[in-house]
Design a protein around this motif. Structure first.
Motif, PDB file in Angstrom:
ATOM      1  N   ILE A 226       0.833  -1.203   0.000  1.00  0.00           N
ATOM      2  CA  ILE A 226       0.000   0.000   0.000  1.00  0.00           C
ATOM      3  C   ILE A 226       0.869   1.254   0.000  1.00  0.00           C
ATOM      4  CG2 ILE A 226      -1.609   1.364   1.399  1.00  0.00           C
ATOM      5  CD1 ILE A 226      -2.854  -1.301   2.297  1.00  0.00           C
ATOM      6  N   LEU A 227       1.847   1.311   0.910  1.00  0.00           N
ATOM      7  CA  LEU A 227       2.713   2.481   1.010  1.00  0.00           C
ATOM      8  C   LEU A 227       3.511   2.698  -0.268  1.00  0.00           C
ATOM      9  CD1 LEU A 227       3.981   1.962   4.666  1.00  0.00           C
ATOM     10  CD2 LEU A 227       2.606   3.884   3.861  1.00  0.00           C
ATOM     11  N   THR A 228       4.072   1.615  -0.801  1.00  0.00           N
ATOM     12  CA  THR A 228       4.873   1.723  -2.016  1.00  0.00           C
ATOM     13  C   THR A 228       4.032   2.197  -3.194  1.00  0.00           C
ATOM     14  OG1 THR A 228       6.346  -0.051  -1.252  1.00  0.00           O
ATOM     15  CG2 THR A 228       6.382   0.463  -3.592  1.00  0.00           C
ATOM     16  N   LEU A 229       2.858   1.620  -3.362  1.00  0.00           N
ATOM     17  CA  LEU A 229       1.993   1.975  -4.491  1.00  0.00           C
ATOM     18  C   LEU A 229       1.477   3.406  -4.377  1.00  0.00           C
ATOM     19  CD1 LEU A 229      -0.008  -1.354  -4.866  1.00  0.00           C
ATOM     20  CD2 LEU A 229       1.700  -0.455  -6.448  1.00  0.00           C
ATOM     21  N   LEU A 230       1.147   3.843  -3.162  1.00  0.00           N
ATOM     22  CA  LEU A 230       0.680   5.212  -2.982  1.00  0.00           C
ATOM     23  C   LEU A 230       1.772   6.221  -3.323  1.00  0.00           C
ATOM     24  CD1 LEU A 230      -1.417   4.994   0.320  1.00  0.00           C
ATOM     25  CD2 LEU A 230      -2.280   5.366  -1.982  1.00  0.00           C
ATOM     26  N   LEU A 231       2.988   5.963  -2.840  1.00  0.00           N
ATOM     27  CA  LEU A 231       4.098   6.865  -3.143  1.00  0.00           C
ATOM     28  C   LEU A 231       4.434   6.833  -4.628  1.00  0.00           C
ATOM     29  CD1 LEU A 231       6.517   6.352  -0.114  1.00  0.00           C
ATOM     30  CD2 LEU A 231       5.326   8.447  -0.746  1.00  0.00           C
ATOM     31  N   ASP A 232       4.447   5.640  -5.188  1.00  0.00           N
ATOM     32  CA  ASP A 232       4.791   5.498  -6.600  1.00  0.00           C
ATOM     33  C   ASP A 232       3.781   6.234  -7.476  1.00  0.00           C
ATOM     34  OD1 ASP A 232       6.563   4.378  -8.565  1.00  0.00           O
ATOM     35  OD2 ASP A 232       4.948   3.029  -9.133  1.00  0.00           O
ATOM     36  N   TYR A 233       2.487   6.067  -7.173  1.00  0.00           N
ATOM     37  CA  TYR A 233       1.457   6.762  -7.949  1.00  0.00           C
ATOM     38  C   TYR A 233       1.588   8.276  -7.803  1.00  0.00           C
ATOM     39  CZ  TYR A 233      -3.008   8.896  -9.068  1.00  0.00           C
ATOM     40  OH  TYR A 233      -3.972   9.735  -9.570  1.00  0.00           O
ATOM     41  N   SER A 234       1.805   8.734  -6.565  1.00  0.00           N
ATOM     42  CA  SER A 234       1.844  10.170  -6.305  1.00  0.00           C
ATOM     43  C   SER A 234       3.062  10.837  -6.937  1.00  0.00           C
ATOM     44  CB  SER A 234       1.846  10.426  -4.787  1.00  0.00           C
ATOM     45  OG  SER A 234       0.676   9.900  -4.193  1.00  0.00           O
ATOM     46  N   MET A 235       4.166  10.097  -7.040  1.00  0.00           N
ATOM     47  CA  MET A 235       5.396  10.694  -7.554  1.00  0.00           C
ATOM     48  C   MET A 235       5.474  10.669  -9.079  1.00  0.00           C
ATOM     49  SD  MET A 235       7.986   9.145  -4.666  1.00  0.00           S
ATOM     50  CE  MET A 235       9.421  10.163  -4.953  1.00  0.00           C
ATOM     51  N   LYS A 236       4.658   9.824  -9.715  1.00  0.00           N
ATOM     52  CA  LYS A 236       4.663   9.794 -11.174  1.00  0.00           C
ATOM     53  C   LYS A 236       4.114  11.101 -11.724  1.00  0.00           C
ATOM     54  CE  LYS A 236       4.492   4.846 -12.112  1.00  0.00           C
ATOM     55  NZ  LYS A 236       3.677   3.714 -12.570  1.00  0.00           N
ATOM     56  N   ASP A 237       4.720  11.566 -12.798  1.00  0.00           N
ATOM     57  CA  ASP A 237       4.320  12.813 -13.458  1.00  0.00           C
ATOM     58  C   ASP A 237       4.516  14.029 -12.551  1.00  0.00           C
ATOM     59  OD1 ASP A 237       3.452  11.165 -15.555  1.00  0.00           O
ATOM     60  OD2 ASP A 237       1.444  11.012 -14.704  1.00  0.00           O
ATOM     61  N   THR A 238       5.261  13.857 -11.438  1.00  0.00           N
ATOM     62  CA  THR A 238       5.542  14.985 -10.547  1.00  0.00           C
ATOM     63  C   THR A 238       7.054  15.115 -10.407  1.00  0.00           C
ATOM     64  OG1 THR A 238       3.533  14.474  -9.305  1.00  0.00           O
ATOM     65  CG2 THR A 238       5.082  15.989  -8.288  1.00  0.00           C
ATOM     66  N   THR A 239       7.632  16.078 -11.079  1.00  0.00           N
ATOM     67  CA  THR A 239       9.087  16.281 -11.025  1.00  0.00           C
ATOM     68  C   THR A 239       9.465  17.478 -10.174  1.00  0.00           C
ATOM     69  OG1 THR A 239       8.961  17.553 -13.078  1.00  0.00           O
ATOM     70  CG2 THR A 239       9.471  15.208 -13.264  1.00  0.00           C
ATOM     71  N   LYS A 240       8.497  18.348  -9.890  1.00  0.00           N
ATOM     72  CA  LYS A 240       8.740  19.502  -9.034  1.00  0.00           C
ATOM     73  C   LYS A 240       7.601  19.591  -8.030  1.00  0.00           C
ATOM     74  CE  LYS A 240      11.306  22.287 -12.390  1.00  0.00           C
ATOM     75  NZ  LYS A 240      11.371  23.571 -13.126  1.00  0.00           N
ATOM     76  N   GLY A 241       7.932  20.150  -6.881  1.00  0.00           N
ATOM     77  CA  GLY A 241       6.920  20.243  -5.837  1.00  0.00           C
ATOM     78  C   GLY A 241       7.328  19.426  -4.635  1.00  0.00           C
ATOM     79  N   GLY A 242       6.369  18.851  -3.962  1.00  0.00           N
ATOM     80  CA  GLY A 242       6.682  18.101  -2.755  1.00  0.00           C
ATOM     81  C   GLY A 242       5.641  17.045  -2.454  1.00  0.00           C
ATOM     82  N   LEU A 243       6.029  16.145  -1.582  1.00  0.00           N
ATOM     83  CA  LEU A 243       5.155  15.036  -1.222  1.00  0.00           C
ATOM     84  C   LEU A 243       5.280  14.781   0.272  1.00  0.00           C
ATOM     85  CD1 LEU A 243       3.328  13.110  -2.902  1.00  0.00           C
ATOM     86  CD2 LEU A 243       5.153  11.441  -2.731  1.00  0.00           C
ATOM     87  N   TYR A 244       4.145  14.652   0.925  1.00  0.00           N
ATOM     88  CA  TYR A 244       4.112  14.367   2.359  1.00  0.00           C
ATOM     89  C   TYR A 244       3.387  13.054   2.594  1.00  0.00           C
ATOM     90  CZ  TYR A 244       2.528  14.669   7.230  1.00  0.00           C
ATOM     91  OH  TYR A 244       2.250  14.398   8.552  1.00  0.00           O
ATOM     92  N   LEU A 245       4.049  12.144   3.294  1.00  0.00           N
ATOM     93  CA  LEU A 245       3.440  10.881   3.699  1.00  0.00           C
ATOM     94  C   LEU A 245       3.320  10.884   5.213  1.00  0.00           C
ATOM     95  CD1 LEU A 245       2.519   7.906   3.473  1.00  0.00           C
ATOM     96  CD2 LEU A 245       4.924   7.261   3.453  1.00  0.00           C
ATOM     97  N   GLY A 246       2.099  10.869   5.693  1.00  0.00           N
ATOM     98  CA  GLY A 246       1.870  10.849   7.130  1.00  0.00           C
ATOM     99  C   GLY A 246       1.199   9.565   7.568  1.00  0.00           C
ATOM    100  N   VAL A 247       1.683   8.973   8.638  1.00  0.00           N
ATOM    101  CA  VAL A 247       1.104   7.754   9.200  1.00  0.00           C
ATOM    102  C   VAL A 247       0.640   8.067  10.619  1.00  0.00           C
ATOM    103  CG1 VAL A 247       1.484   5.340   9.809  1.00  0.00           C
ATOM    104  CG2 VAL A 247       2.639   6.313   7.817  1.00  0.00           C
TER     105      VAL A 247
END
Length: 680
Positions: free
Chosen positions: A302-323
């Motif tokens: 789940i964690l890997t797929l969520l990060l992988d999906y969110s990071m695709k097509d995103t080369t600039k900006g940011g990503l936050y994963l909260g548990v």
């Protein structure tokens, strides 16, 4: 099944209501025509008795319907015994014939169809017709007979048609069950056939990358390894998607540490060069219990797929994963939140994603083709009893929220810092540099959460002058700065590093001068890694990454036997285990393994499951039968390319001590070996 029960109950109620109304009408006619009071009492008793049977359910549905039919037939015979009312009998008969036909009851239809001709025969034989029926009466009787005949023919045809449909449906269901079983076998075989060569590519790549290589060769091998990892993930997605469609997805639950899971995930994303410019932050809240019980492997997916999906097509900006977690009677709900800054979703895109969750014909479609990631996440989360929510609050961000129940094994805190009062940290982040102001909120979340978890003093500066003021007025012990901030004045920070523990949050490509005392803290920013940084780093340690605690593990003196009928797989496993400091021998068949165990002693055995001749399960059981105390209890690990859902549970139930899927990851293998190292 529940729908059928509800339908049967509703049918009985409708039948009883109609028969009750007809009975009341008959009682009224009998009273008006002075047919006798006794029939009114009989009808009342029959109504009460019928409803009693329905409410009490003292007899089966079939028996109740037989009783209802006999009661109705008796009342019809009584009503039709009058020469005047017999002409009205066909209408009532036809109503109950159709009612019986709906319930696919052939015998009641035939019984009801015989009532009218029996009644006519009775009237003729007994001479109840006082005179020859006039033409109108005769036509009514003939029409009634034809109507009943037609209704009976239609009812029987309907029942026959329904029977054919039922048989066809049952046949299709049997074919579907057979197809699902065939599909399962096919997926197991295809998983084995595809993962076996990928195992060789990934395994040997890991081995070679540990050697002393020049930069060009290292980069080439690194690319091969990444491609193998990507292909392995894609195959896993296809397998998971197939299991979700066929309702074969299974959970394999065990105790696990959520911090270890998240740490492994964060480590895995360091080697993606294409995401080097992203601001990636990973945060585990204080309320998350240290040890949970659930399907650790599925949560990693789940964690890997969520990060992988969110990071695709995103080369600039940011990503936050909260548990985070929320307590419940059954344990807690584990919550995973993704905030993607720089990738928004339109209402139509969100609607398409939700649509893909509910039909096998739709999948999320991205720029690079079909995306299975979110569909697989939804299927896994639904199997766990949870849900997924997606929205896009503005034109620059999108959010994914996932929540599912987990049992709590240990509620102790996940992060603890000894002597927290000794630490005073200064952080320097220039908020004006970010294209998206929401990124500032990401880092504020990380800092505030870390501050609340470990209880240390953290001072945040948004300018260099503010940082200098904090350093001069506070007893600072550690300084954290970002890559861009360091580049603005490297000399100043190099000077600071001579007095303070100084670290830089930087991407993979960033390098410091050889003489620098500053620590490089590789992105993504992760609360556990910050804690480890505070406790473990000393000035001059150049490169602090999110280390996997098993990456450099050593099990010196441990003697292992690897059993596989594929020579390349044997070589991969031998090379990996030797890197872990183990003494390794190999066997190319189950028979060869048993023979070796009869003459030598091993501490642990790795066994391929799908071998020609004697398979892994047979071999494992025969090894345990060897007359030696060591082999009765020796840990035997299933090594297999069968990665379909439920494989681990199947292997453990067969008698294996653990399960490792191919392609083999060094850290995963080391993690399993550690469980049995002390015993050995």
């Amino acid at each position: 099944m529940e729908e059928q029960k509800e339908y049967k109950t509703l049918y009985h109620i409708v039948y009883l209501i109609i028969s009750t109304l007809m009975s009341i009408l008959l009682a009224t006619v009998a009273t008006l025509l002075n047919w006798g009071e006794w029939i009114v009492y009989v009808i009342a008793a029959m109504i009460v008795f019928s409803w009693y049977l329905h409410i009490s359910r003292v007899v089966s549905n079939q028996t109740r319907m037989a009783i209802y039919t006999l009661e109705v037939a008796g009342l019809m015979l009584y009503y039709g015994s009058d020469p005047v009312s017999v002409a009205d009998l066909p209408l009532v008969v036809i109503i109950f014939i159709f009612l019986s036909a709906i319930n696919n009851a052939k015998t009641p239809v035939l019984i009801l169809a015989l009532i009218f001709p029996v009644e006519l025969a009775y009237l003729i034989i007994t001479g109840r017709f006082e005179a020859k029926p006039d033409t109108t009466m005769a036509m009514r009787l003939v029409l009634g007979a034809l109507s009943i005949f037609s209704a009976t023919a239609i009812a029987l045809f309907h029942q026959k048609f329904q029977q054919v449909e039922r048989d066809s449906r049952l046949n299709l269901e049997k074919q579907a069950i057979t197809a699902r079983e065939d599909n399962k076998i096919f997926m197991e075989n295809i998983s084995h056939e595809l993962r076996t060569p990928i195992n060789a590519v990934n395994g040997m790549s890991q081995v070679i990358l540990k050697k002393d290589l020049d930069e060009e060769l290292f980069n080439s091998m690194d690319s091969i390894y990444k491609a193998g990892r990507r292909l392995s993930d894609d195959i896993s997605n296809i397998l998971d998607y197939s299991e979700i469609l066929t309702n074969k997805l299974q959970l394999s639950e065990n105790d696990y540490e959520i911090m270890s899971v998240v740490n492994d995930i964060s480590t895995g994303f360091i080697w993606y060069d294409e995401y080097d410019q992203l601001e990636l932050a990973i945060d585990v809240k204080q309320d998350v219990p240290a040890i949970l019980h659930g399907d650790e492997g599925k949560i990693r997916r789940i964690l890997t797929l969520l990060l992988d999906y969110s990071m695709k097509d995103t080369t600039k900006g940011g990503l936050y994963l909260g548990v985070s977690s929320s307590p419940h009677d059954y344990g807690c709900n584990l919550n995973i939140d993704i905030l993607n800054v720089g990738k928004s979703l339109t209402k139509d895109e969100i609607a398409d994603i939700y649509a893909s969750f509910n039909t096998s014909k739709n999948m999320v479609k991205g720029k690079n083709g079909l995306e299975l990631g979110l569909v697989v996440v939804h299927g896994i989360v639904a199997k766990m009893g949870g849900f997924i929510k997606i929205d896009s609050p503005d034109n620059a961000t999108s959010r994914i929220h996932v929540s599912f129940p987990q049992k709590v094994v240990s509620p102790r805190p996940t992060l603890v810092l000894k002597d927290a009062e000794k630490y005073k940290v200064a952080c320097y982040f220039n908020q004006d540099k970010y294209v998206y102001p929401q990124i500032n909120e990401i880092y504020k979340r990380i800092i505030e959460n870390f501050k609340s978890i470990v209880g240390i003093e953290i001072y945040v500066a948004d300018s260099l002058s503010r940082l200098k003021n904090i350093i001069s007025s506070r007893s600072i012990t550690h300084i954290f700065v970002a890559e861009w901030e360091y580049k603005m004045d490297p000399k100043y920070f190099e000077t600071l590093s001579e007095t303070y523990h100084t670290s830089i949050f930087a991407g993979k490509s960033f390098q410091l001068p050889n003489h620098s005392n500053i620590n490089i803290f590789r992105k993504p920013i992760y609360t556990l890694s910050i804690l480890n940084n505070l406790q473990a780093l000393t000035p001059g340690q150049k490169d602090f990454q999110h280390s996997d605690e098993f990456e450099n593990a050593q099990f010196n003196g441990m003697k292992a036997l690897v059993v596989d009928d594929d020579a390349l797989n044997l070589r991969v496993a031998r090379e990996i285990l030797q890197q872990l400091g183990m003494n390794v021998q190999t066997a190319s068949s189950g028979e060869d393994a048993i023979e070796r165990c009869n003459f030598e002693e091993f501490d642990i055995i790795f066994m391929d499951y799908m071998m020609r001749g004697m398979n892994g399960i047979e071999c494992m059981k025969k090894i345990h039968e060897i007359r030696s105390a060591r082999y009765k209890a020796i840990p035997i690990i299933a090594l297999t390319a069968n990665a379909v859902s439920g494989a681990r549970h199947m292997f453990l139930s067969e008698g294996f001590d653990e399960f490792i899927s191919k392609p083999i990851e060094v850290s995963r293998m080391a993690r399993v070996i550690k469980k049995f190292y002390r015993e050995a």
